[in-house]
Motif scaffolding. Structure first.
Motif, PDB file in Angstrom:
ATOM      1  N   LEU A   1      87.297  22.620  63.647  1.00 39.49           N
ATOM      2  CA  LEU A   1      88.647  23.287  63.278  1.00 39.49           C
ATOM      3  C   LEU A   1      88.504  24.695  63.943  1.00 39.49           C
ATOM      4  O   LEU A   1      89.475  25.141  64.482  1.00 39.49           O
ATOM      5  N   CYS A   2      87.552  25.424  63.610  1.00 37.53           N
ATOM      6  CA  CYS A   2      87.453  26.707  64.122  1.00 37.53           C
ATOM      7  C   CYS A   2      87.471  26.800  65.715  1.00 37.53           C
ATOM      8  O   CYS A   2      88.204  27.517  66.306  1.00 37.53           O
TER       9      CYS A   2
ATOM     10  N   LEU B   1      81.170  18.475  56.043  1.00 37.22           N
ATOM     11  CA  LEU B   1      82.249  19.796  55.855  1.00 37.22           C
ATOM     12  C   LEU B   1      81.957  20.791  56.788  1.00 37.22           C
ATOM     13  O   LEU B   1      82.863  21.405  57.268  1.00 37.22           O
ATOM     14  N   ALA B   2      80.770  21.095  57.031  1.00 36.34           N
ATOM     15  CA  ALA B   2      80.252  22.147  58.021  1.00 36.34           C
ATOM     16  C   ALA B   2      80.752  21.694  59.415  1.00 36.34           C
ATOM     17  O   ALA B   2      81.190  22.398  60.140  1.00 36.34           O
TER      18      ALA B   2
ATOM     19  N   PHE C   1      84.533  21.944  59.731  1.00 34.55           N
ATOM     20  CA  PHE C   1      84.889  23.438  59.840  1.00 34.55           C
ATOM     21  C   PHE C   1      84.690  23.866  61.399  1.00 34.55           C
ATOM     22  O   PHE C   1      85.326  24.741  61.928  1.00 34.55           O
ATOM     23  N   SER C   2      83.550  23.535  61.771  1.00 36.24           N
ATOM     24  CA  SER C   2      83.171  24.181  63.058  1.00 36.24           C
ATOM     25  C   SER C   2      84.264  23.503  64.178  1.00 36.24           C
ATOM     26  O   SER C   2      84.407  24.445  65.136  1.00 36.24           O
TER      27      SER C   2
END
Length: 596
Positions: free
Chosen positions: A36-37, A29-30, A33-34
């Protein structure tokens, strides 16, 4: 007798594996997230250096996870064989870093090369984890209909979320004459995701102008996954890397593809994926010279791939505002788009049967002329055209011919336009004419074709050609006073007749409900336009008289439900809802009724 420390050690290892699994989920998940950011925003909300540091840490943990699991494994060699895709990926990463060092980083800085390799590794690892989750779901024992609904919902939600990212929309510029293109509502993103995943083609936002290249690729991915199914994609890739199919998994696809022999499922899945990619690639090559002269080479390749996939998947999405009306005079529109649409709408079991017949004929001819004798294990019995193939092909050809002739008469179209709309109206959604300019008779004919749709187990929608053929044959048998319904020397089972009748009634009920609901959400619109739009949504076609652009928020959600249920099939949805109900073990006395 086992060693007294063996059981506590195994319990400790089991707990450690659970902790590793939880930590792996958090790390995945991290990582997501990274990424997508960094790539989902024109201006990342988190400093890029921080994101790169996080990605390197995640990569280190991924490697550490595999090492720990190897050390605590009771059979390390079996574990190594189990994770060989991961090991091959690590070897590729090491090779890429070594190659970059040898080249001296001529193309980019050393830091950028390392980050690119790390991100590529993370993406592939996320894909492998999704593949593992896909396999677990297909082996979970859940009914196929429920798994199908879950997989579609997952694709829709993920796709809508990606379309909400700023990078999916055109980059905002000062003084932009169309600033609305840089913003999208949740309703519009959901509508686009449902339309793409359900391979419909209705759009409330122009695909070519309202989305960036990233957004268009997201839409294209949803079209491909929605046409073939994310479950089918994952299982086929797993089979290609050497994994065997379990009994539950095979039973799941046996029900999904209507294949009677469980042993053929793995071969059919591989055939579906390979045939799809080959036909789409062939279509893209044939479309390269269709586009305007001012297109660059990369634009031609991109537009060709996008439209070839959209055509084969019967999606109807295009990168031009007026669909294909600008290319109505080009022969490639009819020689490339029409075959892709027809083949995609025949159904994969039909294509598999035709391919077996074709290659069997080639093999027999080769043996006869070359006098080459094969072993018994390489010479299976000659296959035959199945009843499904005969009905699907004959019904599809009849609808195309009759639709073309009727459009020539009722729609006042030219022969090429009538042929193209007869092909595309049953599910694809492309158009070379203005649909709103058709006479009422022509629009009603298109509505009827959209309701029928394509064949079962295909990328098409509607209540399906086989259903129409079964009902027509049933009526013909009644007129001939035959006790059985027959076709091509075969008797149709009573269960087939019951399912065909149920599917027709449920689909027409869905069409009526969506039309009436849409009339409440769109006051002032004519009933003919509402019916046409509802048929286009429920039949997953994508043609419109212009009403889609005027939809209210409530109207958009109503059509979303229509597209979703139309793609799954109302019968499939009801089966999923009532899958746990046990069949009744009793019968009531019969009593005659007067019909007609």
């Amino acid at each position: 007798m086992p060693h007294p420390l063996l059981v506590p050690r195994e319990l400790a290892y089991r707990r450690l594996r659970r902790l590793l699994s939880v930590a792996m989920t958090i790390a995945a998940l991290a990582a997501l997230f990274s990424l997508l950011c960094e790539y989902g925003f024109y201006y990342p909300p988190v400093p890029v250096k921080w994101l790169h540091t996080l990605q390197i840490a995640i990569l280190a943990y991924f490697l550490l996870d595999k090492l720990i699991r190897l050390l605590i494994s009771s059979n390390r060699w079996a574990y190594v064989k189990h994770i060989w895709p991961h090991l091959a990926l690590i070897a590729l990463v090491v090779a890429a870093i070594f190659l970059a060092r040898r080249l001296g980083y001529h193309f980019a800085s050393a830091g950028m090369v390392y980050i690119t390799i790390v991100q590529a590794y993370i993406l592939v690892l996320l894909g492998l984890n999704l593949l593992r989750l896909n396999i677990r779901l297909s082996e979970s024992g859940l009914p196929p209909a429920r798994l199908l609904i879950i997989s579609f919902l997952v694709v829709i939600i993920c796709g809508a979320g990606l379309l909400l990212l700023p990078r999916a929309l055109p980059r905002p510029t000062p003084g932009d004459p169309q600033p609305q293109n840089t913003r999208i509502t949740i309703a519009d993103s959901l509508f686009t995701a449902v339309s793409a995943t359900c391979v419909t083609g209705l759009v409330v936002r122009d695909t070519g102008q309202g989305f960036s290249t990233f957004g268009q690729i997201v839409i294209l991915a949803m079209i491909q996954l929605g046409a073939l199914g994310i479950m089918m994609f994952g299982t086929t890739f797993a089979l290609m890397i050497g994994r065997t199919m379990g009994l539950r998994e095979g039973t799941f696809y046996q029900g999904l593809l209507s294949e009677g022999i469980l042993g053929k499922i793995a071969r059919m899945l591989k055939f579906i994926l390979i045939t799809t990619l080959l036909l789409e690639a062939l279509g893209a090559v044939c479309l390269l010279s269709l586009w305007p002269d001012d297109f660059s080479g990369s634009q031609r390749v991109y537009y060709s791939i996008f439209h070839a996939i959209s055509a084969f998947c019967n999606a109807g999405f295009g990168l031009f505002t007026n669909s294909l009306r600008s290319f109505a005079g080009s022969w490639r529109v009819y020689a490339v788009f029409c075959p892709l649409i027809i083949i995609g709408g025949l159904g994969f079991p039909v294509l598999y049967n035709i391919a077996r017949m074709f290659f069997s004929g080639l093999l027999n001819r080769f043996r006869r002329h070359r006098k080459f004798v094969l072993g018994a294990e390489l010479a299976p019995a000659r296959p035959r055209f199945t009843l499904q193939t005969k009905l699907a092909v004959t019904t599809s050809l009849a609808l195309i011919v009759l639709g073309t002739l009727a459009l020539l008469l009722l729609g006042r179209c030219t022969l090429p336009a009538a042929f193209f709309q007869s092909v595309t109206a049953r599910t694809a959604g492309f158009n070379t004419i203005v649909i709103k300019d058709l006479p009422p008779g022509g629009q009603f004919l298109l509505t009827a074709l959209m309701v029928v749709g394509g064949s079962p187990a295909s990328t098409a929608g509607g209540f399906k050609t086989i259903t129409l053929a079964v009902l027509v044959l049933s009526a013909w048998a009644t007129l001939r006073r035959r006790d059985n319904v027959e076709a091509f020397g075969r008797t149709l089972a009573l269960e087939t007749l019951r399912r065909a009748g149920a599917l027709l009634i449920l689909f027409l009920a869905l069409l009526v409900v969506v039309t009436l609901a849409l009339s409440l959400a769109q006051p002032g619109e004519s009933l003919a336009e509402l019916l046409f739009e509802s048929a286009s949504a429920c039949g997953t076609v994508g043609l419109s008289t212009g009403l889609t652009a005027r939809l209210t928020t409530a109207g958009k959600y109503i059509l979303m439900v229509g597209m979703f249920l139309g793609r799954l099939g109302p019968l499939t949805f009801l089966v999923a809802v009532s899958a746990r109900r046990r069949p009744a073990r009793y019968d009531y006395p019969s009593e005659p009724l007067v019909i007609g």
